[in-house]
Design a protein around this motif. Structure first.
Motif, PDB file in Angstrom:
ATOM      1  N   LEU A 166      -2.079   0.740   2.944  1.00 54.37           N
ATOM      2  CA  LEU A 166      -2.082   2.181   3.169  1.00 54.37           C
ATOM      3  C   LEU A 166      -3.324   2.795   2.521  1.00 54.37           C
ATOM      4  O   LEU A 166      -4.015   2.130   1.751  1.00 54.37           O
ATOM      5  N   SER A 167      -3.586   4.065   2.820  1.00 50.66           N
ATOM      6  CA  SER A 167      -4.739   4.732   2.218  1.00 50.66           C
ATOM      7  C   SER A 167      -4.647   4.754   0.705  1.00 50.66           C
ATOM      8  O   SER A 167      -5.658   4.781  -0.002  1.00 50.66           O
ATOM      9  N   ARG A 168      -3.404   4.718   0.181  1.00 51.07           N
ATOM     10  CA  ARG A 168      -3.231   4.800  -1.275  1.00 51.07           C
ATOM     11  C   ARG A 168      -3.103   3.426  -1.928  1.00 51.07           C
ATOM     12  O   ARG A 168      -2.878   3.355  -3.141  1.00 51.07           O
ATOM     13  N   GLY A 169      -3.245   2.371  -1.163  1.00 52.31           N
ATOM     14  CA  GLY A 169      -3.217   1.045  -1.768  1.00 52.31           C
ATOM     15  C   GLY A 169      -2.494   0.005  -0.931  1.00 52.31           C
ATOM     16  O   GLY A 169      -1.968   0.305   0.126  1.00 52.31           O
ATOM     17  N   ASP A 170      -2.483  -1.226  -1.458  1.00 50.01           N
ATOM     18  CA  ASP A 170      -1.792  -2.337  -0.817  1.00 50.01           C
ATOM     19  C   ASP A 170      -0.364  -2.409  -1.333  1.00 50.01           C
ATOM     20  O   ASP A 170      -0.126  -2.241  -2.548  1.00 50.01           O
ATOM     21  N   TYR A 171       0.563  -2.711  -0.446  1.00 47.67           N
ATOM     22  CA  TYR A 171       1.971  -2.826  -0.836  1.00 47.67           C
ATOM     23  C   TYR A 171       2.531  -4.155  -0.335  1.00 47.67           C
ATOM     24  O   TYR A 171       2.257  -4.572   0.796  1.00 47.67           O
ATOM     25  N   TYR A 193       0.759   2.018  10.829  1.00 45.37           N
ATOM     26  CA  TYR A 193       0.048   1.009  10.038  1.00 45.37           C
ATOM     27  C   TYR A 193       0.289  -0.400  10.542  1.00 45.37           C
ATOM     28  O   TYR A 193       1.398  -0.754  10.959  1.00 45.37           O
ATOM     29  N   PHE A 221       7.054   5.138   4.224  1.00 48.35           N
ATOM     30  CA  PHE A 221       5.773   5.508   4.827  1.00 48.35           C
ATOM     31  C   PHE A 221       5.960   5.552   6.341  1.00 48.35           C
ATOM     32  O   PHE A 221       6.999   5.130   6.855  1.00 48.35           O
TER      33      PHE A 221
END
Length: 115
Positions: free
Chosen positions: A99-104, A31, A26
């Motif tokens: 992130l916009s698509r989720g937590d990592y 971020y 990413f």
């Protein structure tokens, strides 16, 4: 997205460790990054956060003045310098980003503070 922590280990009370988290997959410099820890039998707790530029940080009260979070956007890496370690800092430490698509999350690195 991959987050890989390193640098944990066994240290005596009063000692220091530096944790690293290498990020990939990413746009790292867009971020914020966090360090979160989980002690045995307890919930995960936020330890420290750094903004995408590194210009803003915040810390849990329990680590203020002892821990420092930083990042190197050229190396896609976030660090946690831990000084004056105490037995109650013993935990598994995780690197995290949202992130916009989720937590990592990374897989974690164990820190044990004991004499």
């Amino acid at each position: 997205v991959q987050l890989v922590e390193s640098g944990g280990g066994l240290v005596q009370p009063g000692g220091s460790l530096r944790l690293s988290c290498a990020a990939s997959g990413f746009s790292f410099n867009n971020y914020g990054m966090s360090w979160v820890r989980q002690a045995p039998g307890k919930e995960r707790k936020l330890v420290a956060f750094v903004s995408n530029s590194g210009g803003h940080t915040n810390y849990a009260d329990s680590v203020k003045g002892r821990f420092t979070i930083s990042r190197d956007n050229a190396k896609n890496t976030v660090y946690l310098q831990m000084n004056s370690l105490k037995p109650e800092d013993t935990a598994k430490y995780y690197c995290k980003t949202v992130l916009s698509r989720g937590d990592y999350w990374g897989q974690g690195t164990q820190v044990t503070v004991s004499s």
